[in-house]
Design an enzyme around this catalytic site. Structure first.
Site, short mmCIF file in Angstrom:
data_model
loop_
_atom_site.label_atom_id
_atom_site.label_comp_id
_atom_site.label_asym_id
_atom_site.label_seq_id
_atom_site.Cartn_x
_atom_site.Cartn_y
_atom_site.Cartn_z
N ASP A 146 0.85 -1.19 0.00
CA ASP A 146 0.00 0.00 0.00
C ASP A 146 0.89 1.24 0.00
OD1 ASP A 146 -2.42 -1.45 0.13
OD2 ASP A 146 -2.21 -1.66 2.30
N ASP A 180 -7.09 -1.26 -4.50
CA ASP A 180 -8.11 -0.89 -3.52
C ASP A 180 -9.02 0.20 -4.07
OD1 ASP A 180 -6.95 -2.63 -1.66
OD2 ASP A 180 -5.63 -1.06 -0.89
#
Length: 205
Positions: A146, A180
Site C-alpha cells: 500500500d 483498492d
C-alpha cells in the site's frame, strides 16, 4: 468493442498500472519511508498489509492461507458473473464497475501469492528481487503493498473532549493502493448510481 474485449482491456490496464506502482515502491523505498506529493496532505507512504483491510489478521499463517484462498474463489465467482454479463444486456457503467472490482481483487491476490516468493523483506532496506522461492515468505503468504496516503486534516482533539482528549486526530487515515481504489470507487458508484440494476441482478440469484 465487445463486452468480453472491454473486460480484458480493463483488467489488463488495472493490473499493469497497479503492479508497476507497487513494484516501483517496493524496489525504491524502505518500509515506512514517505515521499510528499502535495505538502503534508498527499503522500506516498510505503506500508505492507499482512491481512485483511486496515491490517487486520487472524490465526497466523493458517488464517492467511484461508484469506488468500477465499479471495481467489471470490475472484473466480466474479469472473464467471462477468462472463454471464457479456451475454446479457446491462448498462455499460455497471459492467465496467464489476470488471474493476475483479481487477482490483486480482491485483491484491498477486501480492499475496507471489511477492513473498520474489522479494527480499523491506525492513531497514530497499527490497530487491531474489530467485523465485527465496523471498521473505511462501506461496500465498506475501504482503499487499500500500502507498497512497491522504491525511487531509491533521490536528488534535481538544483538551476538553471526552473522547481522546489532546490526542492526534487525522482525517483520512487509511493507506491504500490502486487495486483498492478500483474496488472502492466501483462499489461507491454501484451504490449511488446503479442501485436499480444492482437490485435487479440480486433478484435474479
Amino acid at each position: 468493442m465487445s463486452k468480453g474485449k472491454l473486460a480484458i482491456l480493463i483488467v489488463a490496464l488495472v493490473l499493469i498500472a497497479d503492479q508497476a506502482i507497487k513494484i516501483w515502491v517496493k524496489t525504491h523505498m524502505m518500509l515506512g519511508e514517505q515521499i510528499p506529493i502535495f505538502g503534508d496532505w498527499c503522500k506516498i507512504l510505503f506500508t505492507e498489509n499482512n491481512g485483511m483491510a486496515f491490517g487486520i489478521s487472524f490465526f497466523g499463517k493458517a488464517g492467511k492461507y484461508l484469506l488468500s484462498i477465499f479471495r481467489i474463489v471470490a475472484v473466480g465467482f466474479v469472473g464467471y458473473y462477468i462472463y454471464r454479463l457479456t451475454k446479457r444486456t446491462v448498462p455499460t457503467s455497471y459492467f465496467i464497475c464489476i470488471t474493476l472490482i475483479l481487477a482490483g481483487a486480482a491485483g491484491n491476490i498477486i501480492d499475496c501469492a507471489f511477492y513473498g516468493l520474489i522479494f527480499e523483506p523491506s525492513y531497514y532496506n530497499v527490497a530487491s528481487f531474489v530467485s523465485f522461492g527465496d523471498g521473505y515468505a511462501g506461496f500465498l503468504q506475501g504482503r499487499v503493498v500500500d502507498m497512497f496516503y491522504f491525511p487531509v486534516i491533521q490536528t488534535h482533539w481538544p483538551a476538553w473532549s471526552p473522547y481522546r482528549p489532546s490526542e492526534e486526530f487525522i482525517f483520512f487515515r487509511p493507506i491504500f493502493n490502486l487495486a483498492d481504489s478500483a474496488i472502492t470507487c466501483s462499489m461507491i458508484w454501484l451504490l449511488l448510481f446503479e442501485r436499480k440494476t444492482l437490485q435487479t441482478e440480486l433478484e435474479k440469484k
